[in-house]
Design an enzyme around this catalytic site. Structure first.
Site, short mmCIF file in Angstrom:
data_model
loop_
_atom_site.label_atom_id
_atom_site.label_comp_id
_atom_site.label_asym_id
_atom_site.label_seq_id
_atom_site.Cartn_x
_atom_site.Cartn_y
_atom_site.Cartn_z
N TYR A 124 0.80 -1.22 0.00
CA TYR A 124 0.00 0.00 0.00
C TYR A 124 0.83 1.27 0.00
O TYR A 124 0.28 2.37 0.04
CB TYR A 124 -0.95 0.01 1.21
CG TYR A 124 -2.13 -0.92 1.07
CD1 TYR A 124 -2.17 -1.88 0.06
CD2 TYR A 124 -3.21 -0.86 1.94
CE1 TYR A 124 -3.25 -2.75 -0.07
CE2 TYR A 124 -4.29 -1.72 1.82
CZ TYR A 124 -4.30 -2.66 0.82
OH TYR A 124 -5.36 -3.50 0.70
N LYS A 173 3.61 -14.83 2.30
CA LYS A 173 3.66 -15.49 0.99
C LYS A 173 5.14 -15.63 0.58
O LYS A 173 5.51 -15.36 -0.57
CB LYS A 173 2.86 -14.69 -0.04
CG LYS A 173 2.60 -15.44 -1.36
CD LYS A 173 1.75 -16.68 -1.19
CE LYS A 173 1.50 -17.37 -2.54
NZ LYS A 173 0.78 -18.65 -2.40
N ASP A 206 -2.79 -18.01 1.41
CA ASP A 206 -3.93 -18.68 0.79
C ASP A 206 -4.45 -19.82 1.67
O ASP A 206 -5.66 -20.01 1.82
CB ASP A 206 -3.60 -19.17 -0.63
CG ASP A 206 -2.19 -19.69 -0.77
OD1 ASP A 206 -1.32 -19.31 0.02
OD2 ASP A 206 -1.95 -20.49 -1.70
N ASP A 230 -5.31 -6.49 5.46
CA ASP A 230 -6.55 -5.86 5.01
C ASP A 230 -7.58 -6.92 4.63
O ASP A 230 -8.75 -6.87 5.03
CB ASP A 230 -6.25 -4.94 3.83
CG ASP A 230 -7.37 -3.97 3.53
OD1 ASP A 230 -8.35 -3.92 4.29
OD2 ASP A 230 -7.28 -3.25 2.51
N ASP A 234 -10.99 -8.47 7.12
CA ASP A 234 -12.36 -8.46 6.63
C ASP A 234 -12.94 -9.87 6.59
O ASP A 234 -14.13 -10.08 6.86
CB ASP A 234 -12.43 -7.82 5.24
CG ASP A 234 -12.63 -6.32 5.30
OD1 ASP A 234 -12.29 -5.72 6.35
OD2 ASP A 234 -13.14 -5.73 4.33
#
Length: 337
Positions: A124, A173, A206, A230, A234
């Protein structure tokens, strides 16, 4: 104690849920005073600026802010207000609790997961964003630093110790993004050794998404980088019934901003049916931050008891017949009891 906090009512449903939240805080008798300032569309219309300097000055003065949802206009070169606030005050830790509450339509009943998201770097940062002259190739850099990784991981472990949590899971990751994500994972492994009393686990992002859906009970505290945090926070909110129950804490060394994570919901603004719980839960986290842990716990329990026992007063999204105001008043009565 006596403490003044900055209050940003926000846009859309923001003023309604803020009014209900402050009513409850007053009933809690926390000794709080409010210095109300503007940001978002209201500030743009009044002052020609989404985030006036006066607002930043007030937050800097009081060091703690309670914020309703803000609208950043789409297009026109406007930068996200939330991102601007995080960068301006170096609010590096985004803490997102996801806790089950009664009376929701959630698929699970015993969720208690805290996501600790790095808030200032990673994907970001929007560094090196280019698009080729022919519009065919877009490029954006991910930049993580050892300092940024270390302070967010250490924050997660320190929080786990303070709150009596048992396990921290670093989500990454590194198998594919070997440099940026690999650095984060290596730092997490190093710092985990300093906290032998806390179980440490690492999980590829994942797989973490799948595991959260299949066996969420295996998670306690999740620590991860900006983009993954982020998304995962959620996802965790979805496990407990949605963003209407999702507070967000943005913590730095010199300031902290507590907010409702959801948007400004202009479609229901002014109708008096907005659920104030996300902002109330953010307020309870704010009380913890201010050293009023008992008050924070009292507020959380009052929200829980109201949702379980005062169904006529809860808002329609939770299956009740109440309003934002009646929900807030019912919670206020319980914190006074």
């Amino acid at each position: 104690m006596s403490k003044t906090i900055a209050v940003i009512p926000g846009d859309g449903i923001g003023p309604e849920i803020m009014s209900a939240t402050l009513h409850v805080l007053d009933a809690l008798d926390c000794g709080l005073s409010y210095d109300t300032v503007e940001a978002g569309m209201i500030a743009l219309e009044k002052h020609g600026d989404l985030l006036p300097k006066a607002t930043l000055d007030v937050i800097a003065k009081h060091k703690v802010a309670l914020k309703g949802p803000l609208t950043t206009p789409v297009g026109g070169g406007f930068t996200s207000i939330n991102v601007t606030l995080r960068r301006h005050f170096d609010l590096y830790a985004n803490v997102r609790p996801a806790i089950s509450f009664p009376g929701t339509k959630a698929r699970y009943e015993n969720i208690d997961i805290i996501t600790v998201r790095e808030n200032t770097e990673g994907a970001y940062l929007a560094e090196g964003q280019t698009i080729s002259d022919d519009g065919e190739v877009a490029t954006s850099m991910i930049r993580n630093t050892r300092k940024g990784s270390a302070r967010i991981v250490r924050y997660a472990f320190e929080m786990a110790v303070k709150k009596g949590r048992k396990k921290v899971t670093a989500v990454h990751k590194a198998n594919i993004i070997k440099t940026a994500s690999g650095l984060f994972l290596n730092v997490a492994r190093e710092i985990a050794k300093e906290y032998p009393q806390i179980e440490f686990n690492e999980m590829i992002v994942d797989n973490a998404c799948m595991q959260l859906v299949m066996r969420p009970e295996q998670f306690d505290v999740i620590v991860t980088t900006n983009l993954f945090g982020d998304i995962l926070s959620d996802l965790c909110a979805g496990l407990v019934g949605g963003l209407g129950l999702a507070p967000g804490d943005n913590i730095g060394e010199h300031a902290a901003i507590f907010e409702a994570v959801h948007g400004s919901a202009p479609d229901i603004a002014g109708k008096g049916i907005a659920n104030p719980c996300a902002l109330l839960l953010a307020a309870s986290d704010m009380l913890d931050h201010l050293g009023m842990v008992d008050k924070g716990n009292t507020l959380r329990q009052a929200i829980r008891d109201t949702m379980a026992n005062d169904r006529d007063h809860v808002t329609p999204d939770l299956g009740g017949k109440g309003s934002t105001q009646s929900f807030g008043e019912a919670i206020a009565r319980r914190v006074k009891a």
